[in-house]
Design an enzyme around this catalytic site. Structure first.
Site, short mmCIF file in Angstrom:
data_model
loop_
_atom_site.label_atom_id
_atom_site.label_comp_id
_atom_site.label_asym_id
_atom_site.label_seq_id
_atom_site.Cartn_x
_atom_site.Cartn_y
_atom_site.Cartn_z
N ARG A 65 3.99 -78.36 29.41
CA ARG A 65 3.77 -78.31 27.96
C ARG A 65 2.39 -78.85 27.60
O ARG A 65 2.15 -79.23 26.46
CB ARG A 65 4.87 -79.12 27.25
CG ARG A 65 6.28 -78.55 27.46
CD ARG A 65 7.31 -79.27 26.61
NE ARG A 65 7.52 -80.64 27.05
CZ ARG A 65 8.48 -81.02 27.90
NH1 ARG A 65 9.28 -80.12 28.43
NH2 ARG A 65 8.62 -82.30 28.24
N CYS A 67 -15.18 -73.31 14.83
CA CYS A 67 -14.16 -72.94 13.84
C CYS A 67 -12.82 -72.75 14.54
O CYS A 67 -11.86 -73.44 14.25
CB CYS A 67 -14.57 -71.67 13.11
SG CYS A 67 -16.09 -71.84 12.14
N ARG A 78 -10.01 -74.54 12.30
CA ARG A 78 -10.19 -75.51 11.21
C ARG A 78 -10.59 -74.82 9.91
O ARG A 78 -10.31 -75.32 8.82
CB ARG A 78 -11.25 -76.55 11.59
CG ARG A 78 -12.63 -75.97 11.80
CD ARG A 78 -13.72 -77.02 11.90
NE ARG A 78 -15.02 -76.40 12.14
CZ ARG A 78 -15.79 -75.89 11.18
NH1 ARG A 78 -15.40 -75.92 9.92
NH2 ARG A 78 -16.95 -75.34 11.49
N ASP A 88 -13.60 -67.79 7.32
CA ASP A 88 -14.08 -66.81 6.35
C ASP A 88 -13.22 -65.56 6.57
O ASP A 88 -13.44 -64.80 7.52
CB ASP A 88 -15.57 -66.55 6.61
CG ASP A 88 -16.15 -65.44 5.76
OD1 ASP A 88 -15.41 -64.71 5.09
OD2 ASP A 88 -17.40 -65.28 5.80
N HIS A 90 -10.24 -69.17 3.57
CA HIS A 90 -10.96 -68.97 2.33
C HIS A 90 -11.62 -67.60 2.21
O HIS A 90 -11.92 -66.94 3.21
CB HIS A 90 -12.03 -70.06 2.14
CG HIS A 90 -12.97 -70.17 3.30
ND1 HIS A 90 -12.76 -71.08 4.32
CD2 HIS A 90 -14.12 -69.51 3.63
CE1 HIS A 90 -13.75 -70.97 5.21
NE2 HIS A 90 -14.57 -70.02 4.80
N ILE A 91 -11.85 -67.22 0.96
CA ILE A 91 -12.59 -66.00 0.62
C ILE A 91 -13.78 -66.44 -0.23
O ILE A 91 -13.60 -67.13 -1.25
CB ILE A 91 -11.72 -65.01 -0.17
CG1 ILE A 91 -10.49 -64.59 0.65
CG2 ILE A 91 -12.54 -63.78 -0.55
CD1 ILE A 91 -9.49 -63.76 -0.13
#
Length: 277
Positions: free
Chosen positions: A138, A158, A178, A181, A219-220
């Site tokens: 694991r 990212c 994290r 875009d 996010h955008i």
């Protein structure tokens, strides 16, 4: 329609309808053309699940540049490079120095060696070893968010961690990100990490199962909002068929020519998307 389109559209709709706006706040990103703040609408804690036994999760609302996705994946995971001269696409140009390095990021972290119980090796080789020799573990994971080296990275990672889990003969994985875009990177990241799952499964004698994509800050950008509205209103198509060369048994023997998408129907490409850096 492809399930990847359904998940993508639902995620975008949620950001558009419920997202928190950062307009007027202090933000890091700026628009490359004007150097003005790039604000976003965002949601926290997206979890999307893709069962690779059912279909390959390539977006059909617009084309995913499949070969470029795979090229970057091989650049990081196989070549373990941090130099854009080893990459065909120009997606990292804004974060590279004059010699082409993006600093101690991505491929650099994959190439760093650590002492594991089975010997000294890098993170990729540890995963490969575990999938063949200790697949009930694991603790099969990678993490390139190395705090010691963050100040020497062109861009802090990212997509920073993969956790692998074997259930029977099925390889499952969690991709932790994290920040994302959505317009620029979501379809790209999903596609390339689905390929990675198939690669690792094949060379380990396993079947690629679920890819779970966890995004902390989805996010955008403000300039992308109308583009997203138009994109998710488009008709979607059935998922394409993914082909991987079945003769490749060594992870480091894969080349771009060993992967293909067949019967890939999709909408028109979106041109001139503004870039935030």
């Amino acid at each position: 329609m492809a399930k990847a389109d359904v998940l993508f559209a639902a995620m975008c709709r949620r950001v558009l309808d419920e997202g928190y706006s950062t307009e007027g706040q202090q933000v890091r990103a700026v628009w490359a053309d004007t150097n003005t703040p790039a604000y976003t609408k965002k949601i926290f804690g997206v979890v999307n699940r893709y069962d690779l036994r059912e279909e390959f999760p390539a977006l059909t609302l617009r084309p995913v540049p499949f070969k470029s996705c795979v090229d970057e994946l091989l650049w990081i995971w196989q070549k373990k490079s941090n130099n854009i001269k080893d990459l065909k696409a120009h997606i990292w140009d804004s974060w590279a120095d004059e010699p082409g390095s993006i600093g101690k990021a991505y491929g650099y972290q994959m190439s760093k060696k650590y002492v594991f119980k089975q010997g000294t090796m890098d993170q990729v080789d540890n995963v490969l070893w575990c999938l063949k020799n200790d697949r009930n573990s694991r603790r099969i994971l990678t993490n390139i968010y190395n705090f010691e080296d963050l100040h020497e990275m062109g861009l802090e990672p990212c997509a920073y961690s993969m956790t692998f889990n074997v259930t029977g003969n099925v390889l499952n994985g969690i991709l932790n990100q994290r920040s994302q875009d959505i317009l620029a990177a979501n379809a790209w990241n999903v596609c390339q990490y689905a390929v990675l799952m198939h690669m690792l499964a094949q060379v380990s004698g396993l079947v690629a199962g679920e890819l779970v994509h966890v995004i902390s800050d989805a996010h955008i950008y403000d300039r992308h909002l109308p583009v997203i509205e138009e994109l998710i209103a488009r008709p979607a198509y059935p998922a394409p068929v993914f082909r991987i060369n079945p003769d490749v048994k060594d992870f480091y023997d894969f080349t771009l020519d060993d992967f293909a998408l067949e019967n890939y129907q999709h909408g028109e490409q979106i041109r001139g998307i503004p870039v935030a850096v």
